[in-house]
Design an enzyme around this catalytic site. Structure first.
Site, PDB file in Angstrom:
ATOM      1  N   TYR A 142     -35.202  12.534  15.791  1.00 51.02           N
ATOM      2  CA  TYR A 142     -33.966  13.379  15.683  1.00 51.02           C
ATOM      3  C   TYR A 142     -34.040  14.691  15.121  1.00 51.02           C
ATOM      4  O   TYR A 142     -33.389  15.594  15.639  1.00 51.02           O
ATOM      5  CB  TYR A 142     -32.905  12.709  14.886  1.00 51.02           C
ATOM      6  CG  TYR A 142     -32.012  11.629  15.508  1.00 51.02           C
ATOM      7  CD1 TYR A 142     -32.718  10.457  15.859  1.00 51.02           C
ATOM      8  CD2 TYR A 142     -30.822  11.703  15.390  1.00 51.02           C
ATOM      9  CE1 TYR A 142     -31.821   9.453  16.336  1.00 51.02           C
ATOM     10  CE2 TYR A 142     -29.948  10.588  15.998  1.00 51.02           C
ATOM     11  CZ  TYR A 142     -30.691   9.621  16.644  1.00 51.02           C
ATOM     12  OH  TYR A 142     -29.821   8.359  16.989  1.00 51.02           O
ATOM     13  N   LYS A 189     -43.041   0.441  14.960  1.00 50.96           N
ATOM     14  CA  LYS A 189     -44.000   0.094  16.380  1.00 50.96           C
ATOM     15  C   LYS A 189     -45.316   0.651  16.068  1.00 50.96           C
ATOM     16  O   LYS A 189     -46.065   1.362  16.813  1.00 50.96           O
ATOM     17  CB  LYS A 189     -43.368   1.062  17.243  1.00 50.96           C
ATOM     18  CG  LYS A 189     -44.092   0.585  18.986  1.00 50.96           C
ATOM     19  CD  LYS A 189     -43.260  -0.744  19.524  1.00 50.96           C
ATOM     20  CE  LYS A 189     -44.121  -0.929  20.891  1.00 50.96           C
ATOM     21  NZ  LYS A 189     -43.920  -2.516  21.147  1.00 50.96           N
ATOM     22  N   ASP A 221     -39.434  -4.135  19.027  1.00 47.54           N
ATOM     23  CA  ASP A 221     -38.975  -4.755  20.127  1.00 47.54           C
ATOM     24  C   ASP A 221     -38.913  -6.344  19.613  1.00 47.54           C
ATOM     25  O   ASP A 221     -38.028  -6.951  19.959  1.00 47.54           O
ATOM     26  CB  ASP A 221     -40.453  -4.845  21.267  1.00 47.54           C
ATOM     27  CG  ASP A 221     -41.688  -4.899  21.084  1.00 47.54           C
ATOM     28  OD1 ASP A 221     -41.892  -5.013  19.599  1.00 47.54           O
ATOM     29  OD2 ASP A 221     -42.462  -5.155  21.537  1.00 47.54           O
ATOM     30  N   ASP A 245     -30.802   3.613  14.695  1.00 48.62           N
ATOM     31  CA  ASP A 245     -29.744   3.721  15.328  1.00 48.62           C
ATOM     32  C   ASP A 245     -29.630   2.923  16.327  1.00 48.62           C
ATOM     33  O   ASP A 245     -28.492   2.124  16.538  1.00 48.62           O
ATOM     34  CB  ASP A 245     -30.022   5.023  16.352  1.00 48.62           C
ATOM     35  CG  ASP A 245     -28.769   5.586  17.221  1.00 48.62           C
ATOM     36  OD1 ASP A 245     -27.592   5.365  16.638  1.00 48.62           O
ATOM     37  OD2 ASP A 245     -28.965   5.798  18.123  1.00 48.62           O
ATOM     38  N   ASP A 249     -26.532  -0.653  16.292  1.00 45.97           N
ATOM     39  CA  ASP A 249     -25.477  -1.069  17.122  1.00 45.97           C
ATOM     40  C   ASP A 249     -25.910  -2.456  17.672  1.00 45.97           C
ATOM     41  O   ASP A 249     -24.702  -3.165  17.784  1.00 45.97           O
ATOM     42  CB  ASP A 249     -25.677  -0.183  18.404  1.00 45.97           C
ATOM     43  CG  ASP A 249     -24.721   1.038  18.180  1.00 45.97           C
ATOM     44  OD1 ASP A 249     -24.579   1.583  17.200  1.00 45.97           O
ATOM     45  OD2 ASP A 249     -24.196   1.598  19.465  1.00 45.97           O
TER      46      ASP A 249
END
Ligand code: IPM
Ligand code: MG
Length: 383
Positions: A142, A189, A221, A245, A249
């Site tokens: 970001y 990751k 993942d 983020d 959600d």
């Protein structure tokens, strides 16, 4: 005690929901003897319209002078085609960064009353789940270098993390885990990304300071998959800005609705000098967006904003009793069957599942707020 709260309603349903949160804060203030003074500030699309920029310097300065910040939501279709640095979302990123609130706590728990609104099958949900995503909020993709090549044929964004940035958010995660079920999962990751490998190196060192807490590691993942396969396995998840983020959600939808999820963004815990008022700067926001399609229509779920106000009292002002009173009032309101549309049971069959539960009554934003106030008053009368 008197506290100052920067109120940033923002765009879309932001004002709808922060209005209800303010009513609830004031009611709690009245019954527990606190005064909350609000300083209303512009940020997001409404600030662009009024001043030409999403985050006026005056907003940042005024917010810093307050004890905490309560934000609704920013953004809307009318500002979508502006260049990146002028979009309403810049206001959020700018505030997070200016206030240095690097640890974003996003709790996601399945309330028993909302089990029927959870999209997972009963056998998957099992005994439910109660997890906390700690998202790094002021670094990573970001905030990394980004741009376009000269010929305009390619673009790039950069994921860069310093050891210090990783360490401080991990410690925030461990502090939270210590008050919960004492499990912390670092999500990254690391099989591909060098920055993730640094996260693991730092975590291996920091973990030694928290021997009571069980540390585990998961690739993002796999984590995304585990969240819908067996959400009950998680306690605290600590992860980067982008992964947090996305995963928050995903987690929110498991709770029945994104309209339920509150969040707190915190900086370093501040030591309190003797005799001083105990406040820690924090930015509190429901994690849902501005939902422009339902703005001003009395349809938005105010509970995430109300629960964000509870988090504000707990984390910024140390008012635990008051925070719990709000949470209990929300729970009692749901017990009584009140639901905004987003958290109504899915389908008629589901609505009859919970034996003995109150019949569902679909209400709007204002009535939901009013019902929470009534529950607060009833709770206060009992104690
Ligand atoms: C969130 C939102 C923001 C983010 C957007 C609106 C910039 O999705 O708070 O999760 O990506 O951080
Ligand atoms: Mg998001």
């Amino acid at each position: 005690m008197t506290y100052s709260i920067a109120l940033v309603p923002g765009d879309g349903i932001g004002p709808d929901v922060t209005n209800q949160a303010v009513e609830v804060l004031d009611a709690v203030g009245d019954s527990y003897g606190h005064v909350f003074n609000y300083v209303e500030l512009l940020a997001g699309g409404c600030a662009i319209d009024a001043t030409g920029e999403p985050l006026p310097a005056s907003t940042v300065e005024a917010a810093k002078d307050c004890d905490a910040v309560l934000l609704g939501a920013v953004g809307g279709p009318q500002w979508e085609n502006l260049p990146g640095h002028l979009r309403p979302e810049r206001a959020l990123l700018g505030l997070r960064s200016a206030l240095d609130v690097y640890a974003n706590l996003r709790p996601a728990a399945l309330l028993p009353q909302l089990k029927a609104a959870c999209p997972l099958k009963d056998e998957v949900v099992g005994a439910g789940f109660d997890l906390l995503i700690v998202r790094e909020l002021t670094g990573g993709l970001y905030f990394g270098e980004r741009g376009r090549s000269e010929d305009g044929e390619s673009a790039f964004d950069t994921e860069r993390y310093s050891k210090r940035e990783i360490e401080r958010v991990l410690r925030a995660g461990y502090r939270a885990a210590a008050t919960r079920r004492k499990k912390l999962c670092v999500v990254d990751k690391a099989n591909v990304l060098e920055s993730s490998r640094l996260w693991r190196e730092v975590a291996a060192v920091v973990a030694k300071d928290y021997p009571d807490i069980e540390t585990s590691y998961l690739y993002v993942d796999n984590c995304a998959m585990q969240l819908i396969r067996a959400p009950g396995q998680f306690d605290v998840i600590v992860t980067s800005n982008l992964f947090g983020d996305i995963l928050s959600d995903e987690a929110s939808v498991l709770t029945g609705s994104i309209g339920m999820l509150a969040s707190a963004s915190l900086g370093d815990p501040s030591p309190v000098p003797a005799g001083a008022k105990a406040t820690t700067m924090g930015l509190y926001e429901p994690i849902h967006g501005s939902a422009p399609d339902i703005a001003g229509k009395d349809l938005a779920n105010p509970l995430a904003a109300i629960l964000s106000a509870a988090m504000l009292l707990r984390h910024s002002f140390g008012l635990e009793k008051e925070a719990r009173a709000i949470e209990a009032a929300v729970s009692a309101t749901l017990d009584a069957g009140f639901r905004t549309k987003d958290i109504a049971s899915r389908g008629a069959a589901a609505a009859t599942v919970a034996a003995g539960a109150a019949e569902e009554k679909i209400v709007g934003t204002l009535e939901m707020g009013k019902r929470v106030l009534e529950a607060l008053a009833a709770g206060a009368a009992k104690t």
